[in-house]
Every structure is written in structure tokens, then in C-alpha cells.
Enzyme design. Structure first.
Site, short mmCIF file in Angstrom:
data_model
loop_
_atom_site.label_atom_id
_atom_site.label_comp_id
_atom_site.label_asym_id
_atom_site.label_seq_id
_atom_site.Cartn_x
_atom_site.Cartn_y
_atom_site.Cartn_z
N SER A 179 5.21 2.04 6.24
CA SER A 179 4.49 0.93 5.47
C SER A 179 3.64 0.42 7.32
O SER A 179 4.67 -0.12 8.16
CB SER A 179 4.90 -0.57 4.75
N TYR A 192 11.63 -6.02 1.77
CA TYR A 192 10.50 -4.54 2.01
C TYR A 192 10.26 -4.12 3.10
O TYR A 192 10.58 -2.97 3.57
CB TYR A 192 9.07 -5.17 0.97
#
Length: 286
Positions: A179, A192
């Protein structure tokens, strides 16, 4: 061109994590009407975790149209998973559905075992499944949520990769979804973001470790992509403005990532290993 939906997006929220495809407004573009294969993955067999919707479904569709058989691993979204299988089979390829929570090591092993039994080999492993929740402070993050985020996002990646490697030969490819948050972590996505940084380092080490075996490992780093995970894990106001912060000014569609996974899975990428390919709508990563 994919659907060019720009914020503000309709107000919406889903209670089920990682979310379902059907309630999304607008619906994600998986490339059903646009992706055209050219045999770049002919005869290959792939595993895609989180293949029921979002990025995983778009990759499953593209892989199948490029000639690959696909094992779709998913949590519990039966209807979404069946649709991914339908898209694979409509391209004339075999689909295997494997449900279960990859936070459980036994499920990780089962995904690999059932794929190897069905296809006789594993040429491509796409570690894509992920969990996230938006939290405003550390006090809101329980020990259980922290541990579960790591179990799904990085521990399962290690376990599935370790189990798959005996079934992979020279020319095989591992593709891990990271990401933009690995480089620019968001304050409200601490667990995350931490896992995504871990995945990037895991992949870099793996690429070096497996080079002598002829197996490549790379990352794809998405920016804001319109998937069911978004309305399932973000506040309504954040969903409305989702994607507005990047230079292109909108969220990306799953179909816009699939060609990158195809390239990294194909023999054309034989000298690409240890890389992170950014698909971020114009936002640079370091």
C-alpha cells in the site's frame, strides 16, 4: 477507460468486514467489459487471496483471460466468491474456491494444499487479502485487533508463501499487495500501515533469498482503490471524499491495477524482482 467516478461519492457504510460487492455505489469496475487477454499467462496456475472482490477479483479475471487457472481464497463472502469463479470460468479456465480465515495457520496450509491438488502446481502466488480498521487513537485499538491485523496481513503471507514454495519452480512469481501507506503511513490506520511496511521488507528479503531458485517476488502498492473494504472500514464522511487527495482526483478502480499484476506474473518480467510498483493516482512513493 474505467469508470471515472469522482468525489463526492454517495454516502454508504457496510457493517460486514471486509465488505460485500453488491451494495457498493458506484459498483467497482473489475474489467469485465474492458480487459482483453493475449495469452501472457497461458498454462499457469495461480492462487489469489482475497480473490472474491476488490483488487483480487480484478486480478482473477485478468489472469483467467490471460490463460491461467485460478484458486480464489476468501474469508466468508460466498456470493462474491462465486461471482469471481464465474468470471474465471467464463474465460475458459478452471476456478477453485477456498473459504476460510487466513488468520488461522491451518487455513493457510489448506489453501496451498487444495490448489496444488487441483492444478498439480503453483506458478503464481498473489498474497492480496488484508484487514484494516480506522481508529482515532491507540486506546481504540484492542490487543485482539492489533494481533488479528498482523495475523491476516503479514503472518498469513509468511505461512502461505512457505507452504507454496515446494510447489513452485523456476519462473514462478510471488506478488504481494502492499500500500502507499507503507511509505506514507496514515495516523488512523496504524496497525494496517505497520503491516504494509513489514510486507514490503518481507518481499525485498524474499526476492534475494529466492533468486537462486529462479523465483521472483515483487510488491504492488495501491493508492486509494474503490473496493468493498472502503465502506466497510471507514467513516461515511471519509468514504464520500475517498480518492480526492491524490493528483488524479479520484479513487482508482480494481481494473486499473490488474495489468500490473499480470505483468509481474508473466515471463516478460523475468528480470523484475524485489520491486514495488506504485499504482497511486499520481502520489509518489519513496
Amino acid at each position: 477507460m474505467p469508470n471515472d467516478h469522482r468525489p463526492p461519492l454517495p454516502e454508504q457504510h457496510q457493517d460486514q468486514v471486509p465488505g460485500r460487492d453488491a451494495p457498493m455505489d458506484p459498483p467497482p469496475d473489475y474489467g469485465e467489459a474492458s480487459y482483453r487477454g493475449s495469452g501472457r499467462l497461458a498454462g499457469k496456475a495461480a492462487i489469489i487471496t482475497g480473490g472474491d472482490s476488490g483488487i483480487g477479483r480484478a486480478v482473477a479475471l485478468a489472469f483467467a483471460r490471460e490463460g491461467a487457472d485460478v484458486a480464489v481464497a476468501y474469508l466468508n463472502e460466498e456470493e462474491d466468491a462465486r461471482e469471481s469463479a464465474r468470471l474465471v470460468e467464463s474465460a475458459g479456465r478452471r476456478a477453485v474456491l477456498i473459504g476460510g480465515d487466513i488468520a488461522d495457520p491451518a487455513v493457510c496450509r489448506r489453501i496451498v494444499e487444495e490448489t496444488a491438488k487441483a492444478f498439480g502446481k503453483i506458478d503464481v502466488l498473489v498474497n492480496n487479502a488484508a484487514y484494516q480498521m480506522t481508529r482515532g487513537s491507540l486506546d481504540e485499538i484492542s490487543d485482539e485487533e492489533w494481533d488479528y491485523t498482523f495475523d491476516v496481513n503479514i503472518n498469513a503471507m509468511f505461512r502461505i508463501t512457505r507452504a507454496a514454495l515446494p510447489h513452485m519452480k523456476a519462473g514462478a512469481a510471488i506478488i504481494n499487495t502492499v500500500s502507499v501507506n507503507a511509505d506514507t503511513p496514515k495516523p488512523k490506520l496504524i496497525p494496517y500501515s505497520a503491516t504494509k511496511a513489514a510486507i514490503q521488507n518481507f518481499t525485498g528479503s524474499l526476492a534475494q533469498l529466492l533468486a537462486e531458485r529462479g523465483i521472483r517476488a515483487n510488491c504492488v502498492a495501491p493508492g486509494p482503490i474503490w473496493t468493498p473494504l472502503i465502506p466497510a472500514t471507514m467513516p461515511v464522511e471519509q468514504v464520500k471524499s475517498f480518492g480526492s487527495e491524490v493528483p488524479i482526483g479520484r479513487p482508482g478502480q480494481p481494473a486499473e491495477l490488474a495489468p500490473v499484476y499480470v505483468m509481474l506474473a508473466s515471463d516478460e518480467a523475468s528480470y523484475v524482482s524485489g520491486a514495488t510498483v506504485a499504482v497511486t493516482g499520481g502520489k509518489p512513493i519513496l
